[in-house]
Motif scaffolding. Structure first.
Motif, PDB file in Angstrom:
ATOM      1  N   ILE A  71       3.897  -0.011 -10.507  1.00  0.00           N
ATOM      2  CA  ILE A  71       3.177  -0.232  -9.250  1.00  0.00           C
ATOM      3  C   ILE A  71       3.620  -1.539  -8.599  1.00  0.00           C
ATOM      4  O   ILE A  71       3.843  -1.604  -7.384  1.00  0.00           O
ATOM      5  CB  ILE A  71       1.655  -0.224  -9.486  1.00  0.00           C
ATOM      6  N   TYR A  72       3.764  -2.602  -9.403  1.00  0.00           N
ATOM      7  CA  TYR A  72       4.217  -3.876  -8.836  1.00  0.00           C
ATOM      8  C   TYR A  72       5.581  -3.736  -8.182  1.00  0.00           C
ATOM      9  O   TYR A  72       5.819  -4.213  -7.067  1.00  0.00           O
ATOM     10  CB  TYR A  72       4.267  -4.962  -9.914  1.00  0.00           C
ATOM     11  N   TRP A  73       6.506  -3.065  -8.862  1.00  0.00           N
ATOM     12  CA  TRP A  73       7.882  -2.972  -8.377  1.00  0.00           C
ATOM     13  C   TRP A  73       7.992  -2.079  -7.152  1.00  0.00           C
ATOM     14  O   TRP A  73       8.810  -2.335  -6.257  1.00  0.00           O
ATOM     15  CB  TRP A  73       8.791  -2.492  -9.496  1.00  0.00           C
ATOM     16  N   LEU A  74       7.167  -1.036  -7.087  1.00  0.00           N
ATOM     17  CA  LEU A  74       7.152  -0.206  -5.882  1.00  0.00           C
ATOM     18  C   LEU A  74       6.612  -0.998  -4.693  1.00  0.00           C
ATOM     19  O   LEU A  74       7.127  -0.888  -3.576  1.00  0.00           O
ATOM     20  CB  LEU A  74       6.304   1.047  -6.120  1.00  0.00           C
ATOM     21  N   GLY A  75       5.558  -1.795  -4.932  1.00  0.00           N
ATOM     22  CA  GLY A  75       5.046  -2.641  -3.863  1.00  0.00           C
ATOM     23  C   GLY A  75       6.077  -3.656  -3.407  1.00  0.00           C
ATOM     24  O   GLY A  75       6.273  -3.873  -2.202  1.00  0.00           O
ATOM     25  N   LEU A  76       6.756  -4.290  -4.366  1.00  0.00           N
ATOM     26  CA  LEU A  76       7.789  -5.270  -4.030  1.00  0.00           C
ATOM     27  C   LEU A  76       8.926  -4.613  -3.260  1.00  0.00           C
ATOM     28  O   LEU A  76       9.422  -5.156  -2.264  1.00  0.00           O
ATOM     29  CB  LEU A  76       8.314  -5.921  -5.312  1.00  0.00           C
ATOM     30  N   GLY A  77       9.361  -3.440  -3.708  1.00  0.00           N
ATOM     31  CA  GLY A  77      10.440  -2.741  -3.025  1.00  0.00           C
ATOM     32  C   GLY A  77      10.073  -2.391  -1.597  1.00  0.00           C
ATOM     33  O   GLY A  77      10.889  -2.546  -0.672  1.00  0.00           O
ATOM     34  N   MET A  78       8.845  -1.923  -1.383  1.00  0.00           N
ATOM     35  CA  MET A  78       8.413  -1.589  -0.030  1.00  0.00           C
ATOM     36  C   MET A  78       8.301  -2.839   0.839  1.00  0.00           C
ATOM     37  O   MET A  78       8.622  -2.812   2.036  1.00  0.00           O
ATOM     38  CB  MET A  78       7.074  -0.859  -0.078  1.00  0.00           C
ATOM     39  N   LEU A  90      -4.461  -1.953 -12.753  1.00  0.00           N
ATOM     40  CA  LEU A  90      -3.056  -2.308 -12.503  1.00  0.00           C
ATOM     41  C   LEU A  90      -2.826  -2.637 -11.036  1.00  0.00           C
ATOM     42  O   LEU A  90      -2.052  -3.545 -10.709  1.00  0.00           O
ATOM     43  CB  LEU A  90      -2.139  -1.169 -12.939  1.00  0.00           C
ATOM     44  N   VAL A  91      -3.490  -1.886 -10.141  1.00  0.00           N
ATOM     45  CA  VAL A  91      -3.369  -2.187  -8.713  1.00  0.00           C
ATOM     46  C   VAL A  91      -3.862  -3.606  -8.434  1.00  0.00           C
ATOM     47  O   VAL A  91      -3.243  -4.355  -7.670  1.00  0.00           O
ATOM     48  CB  VAL A  91      -4.164  -1.158  -7.884  1.00  0.00           C
ATOM     49  N   ALA A  92      -4.948  -3.990  -9.074  1.00  0.00           N
ATOM     50  CA  ALA A  92      -5.541  -5.304  -8.834  1.00  0.00           C
ATOM     51  C   ALA A  92      -4.612  -6.438  -9.241  1.00  0.00           C
ATOM     52  O   ALA A  92      -4.656  -7.521  -8.635  1.00  0.00           O
ATOM     53  CB  ALA A  92      -6.874  -5.424  -9.571  1.00  0.00           C
ATOM     54  N   ILE A  93      -3.771  -6.216 -10.254  1.00  0.00           N
ATOM     55  CA  ILE A  93      -2.900  -7.298 -10.738  1.00  0.00           C
ATOM     56  C   ILE A  93      -1.447  -7.100 -10.330  1.00  0.00           C
ATOM     57  O   ILE A  93      -0.558  -7.778 -10.856  1.00  0.00           O
ATOM     58  CB  ILE A  93      -2.991  -7.436 -12.276  1.00  0.00           C
ATOM     59  N   VAL A 114       0.836  -1.195   0.000  1.00  0.00           N
ATOM     60  CA  VAL A 114       0.000   0.000   0.000  1.00  0.00           C
ATOM     61  C   VAL A 114       0.874   1.250   0.000  1.00  0.00           C
ATOM     62  O   VAL A 114       0.562   2.241  -0.658  1.00  0.00           O
ATOM     63  CB  VAL A 114      -0.952  -0.025   1.211  1.00  0.00           C
ATOM     64  N   PHE A 115       1.978   1.213   0.749  1.00  0.00           N
ATOM     65  CA  PHE A 115       2.910   2.348   0.727  1.00  0.00           C
ATOM     66  C   PHE A 115       3.423   2.595  -0.695  1.00  0.00           C
ATOM     67  O   PHE A 115       3.467   3.733  -1.166  1.00  0.00           O
ATOM     68  CB  PHE A 115       4.104   2.085   1.644  1.00  0.00           C
ATOM     69  N   GLY A 116       3.815   1.518  -1.360  1.00  0.00           N
ATOM     70  CA  GLY A 116       4.298   1.653  -2.729  1.00  0.00           C
ATOM     71  C   GLY A 116       3.223   2.160  -3.667  1.00  0.00           C
ATOM     72  O   GLY A 116       3.486   2.990  -4.542  1.00  0.00           O
TER      73      GLY A 116
END
Length: 280
Positions: free
Chosen positions: A206-213, A180-183, A63-65
């Motif tokens: 978005i995926y990579w920011l979530g993964l990074g966070m 995009l958020v959903a996937i 969610v932060f990402g």
């Protein structure tokens, strides 16, 4: 360049102070943060499939990402479209170094409010869910991840904003972003999705920011539920860097074209269309 930077930081500081003292602006930033924290709170008793780790704790860093991505992609686009319609952009164009200062100012105010929103999610999140922690390496990763997130998303947001003249058309942008958020593995591990959706999700930031966070706030043992069973720091940096280069290459041209089309008659025509819409 120094004049542009001084003007932009001064403008951004003024707008940031105005935002912090305007209830409607604060609500725009605080309400989504409250909704997301509430969502994570109700997920706290669920568990990541195959583990005993809280799904809420696993979701919160993503969610932060997502918040960083929304700040760059959506907020910047919204501000450009709205201020193009009300004539703010035309006034900036007419001033010496106005467009450069305008863009730097927008980076300051959007970056500042996104950072505040992130803090407002992080502080209660640490108390509402168990399992979050940040090691020294996590803080070091955060130092490059957050700036790179802004550089990767804000130029693309500027490109999107420069292509729309009507704020009411921004809903066309929001639907794909929510898709995009959903996937992107924010609210549910991406490993549980079909392979083709995994591939699509990994194309976008978005995926990579979530993964990074998640790599910053979650224990290394949770990497087992990620693709390739690792945090993929090099891939995260590489994909975000590609988006940054792409955005910084495209944004100046789109913004120049947008600025050339701005005139008093164009602003007046947009206002007339807006008033006609309200009249209906």
């Amino acid at each position: 360049m120094m004049t542009v930077l001084r003007t932009g930081f001064a403008r951004g500081g003024i707008e940031l102070r105005q935002t912090l003292t305007t209830f409607a602006d604060l609500w725009t930033y605080l309400f989504p943060a409250a909704i997301l924290i509430g969502t994570v709170f109700f997920m706290r008793d669920a568990h990541v499939p195959g583990t005993s780790f809280s799904l809420g704790a696993s979701t919160l860093p993503g969610v932060f990402g997502m918040g960083l991505a929304f700040g760059g992609l959506v907020t910047v686009a919204q501000l450009l479209v709205v201020e193009r319609e009300d004539g703010t952009l035309l006034r900036a164009k007419a001033a010496p170094n106005g467009m450069g200062g305008y863009l730097v100012g927008k980076a300051v105010v959007v970056g500042g409010m996104t950072a505040i929103s992130l803090a407002l999610q992080l502080v209660p999140g640490l108390f509402l869910v168990d399992g979050l922690h940040v090691s020294l390496s996590g803080w070091l990763n955060l130092l490059w991840l957050v700036p790179l997130a802004f550089v990767a998303t804000m130029p693309i947001g500027a490109v999107i904003g420069s292509t729309f003249e009507n704020p009411r058309n921004l809903g066309l942008v929001m639907l794909p972003v929510f898709g995009l958020v959903a996937i992107s593995g924010i609210f549910y591990p991406i490993t549980g999705m079909p392979g083709w959706l995994q591939a699509v999700g990994q194309v976008f930031p978005i995926y990579w920011l979530g993964l990074g966070m998640r790599s910053v706030f979650l224990p290394d043992s949770l990497a087992v539920v990620e693709l390739t069973h690792s945090w993929r720091h090099l891939e995260t940096f590489g994909v975000l860097a590609v988006w940054a280069v792409l955005g910084l290459s495209l944004a100046p041209w789109f913004l120049r074209q947008m600025a050339r089309r701005e005139s008093g008659s164009a602003v007046a025509a947009r206002r007339e269309r807006a008033m006609a819409t309200v009249g209906r």
